[in-house]
Design a protein around this motif. Structure first.
Motif, PDB file in Angstrom:
ATOM      1  N   SER A   1     -55.899 -42.185  68.776  1.00 64.58           N
ATOM      2  CA  SER A   1     -55.101 -43.003  69.679  1.00 64.58           C
ATOM      3  C   SER A   1     -55.195 -44.468  69.297  1.00 64.58           C
ATOM      4  N   ARG A   2     -54.072 -45.027  68.932  1.00 63.84           N
ATOM      5  CA  ARG A   2     -54.021 -46.440  68.581  1.00 63.84           C
ATOM      6  C   ARG A   2     -54.400 -47.298  69.793  1.00 63.84           C
ATOM      7  N   LYS A   3     -53.909 -46.882  70.988  1.00 61.94           N
ATOM      8  CA  LYS A   3     -54.208 -47.635  72.214  1.00 61.94           C
ATOM      9  C   LYS A   3     -55.702 -47.656  72.491  1.00 61.94           C
ATOM     10  N   PHE A   4     -56.360 -46.502  72.327  1.00 58.06           N
ATOM     11  CA  PHE A   4     -57.807 -46.430  72.543  1.00 58.06           C
ATOM     12  C   PHE A   4     -58.528 -47.338  71.549  1.00 58.06           C
ATOM     13  N   THR A   5     -58.134 -47.268  70.286  1.00 61.41           N
ATOM     14  CA  THR A   5     -58.752 -48.095  69.247  1.00 61.41           C
ATOM     15  C   THR A   5     -58.589 -49.580  69.567  1.00 61.41           C
ATOM     16  N   GLU A   6     -57.400 -49.974  70.000  1.00 59.66           N
ATOM     17  CA  GLU A   6     -57.166 -51.379  70.359  1.00 59.66           C
ATOM     18  C   GLU A   6     -58.029 -51.792  71.549  1.00 59.66           C
ATOM     19  N   LYS A   7     -58.216 -50.866  72.498  1.00 62.57           N
ATOM     20  CA  LYS A   7     -59.065 -51.115  73.665  1.00 62.57           C
ATOM     21  C   LYS A   7     -60.512 -51.375  73.234  1.00 62.57           C
TER      22      LYS A   7
END
Length: 50
Positions: free
Chosen positions: A29-35
């Protein structure tokens, strides 16, 4: 494509770093990684709750 270093997170053991790396990659998950990049404390929480 070029790689860009976004986060350096110090761990106490190789086991810890491998666990966290696998965990993040498994999320796919790109969103998780960015988080995580914005709030690295998430990694400490993941390690504590493993």
């Amino acid at each position: 494509s070029d790689w860009e270093l976004k986060l350096i997170f110090k761990t106490n053991t190789k086991e810890e770093s491998l666990y966290l790396e696998r965990f993040v990659k498994k999320m796919k998950s790109r969103k998780f990684t960015e988080k995580v990049i914005l709030n690295p404390g998430i990694l400490e929480e993941i390690w504590r709750n493993r």
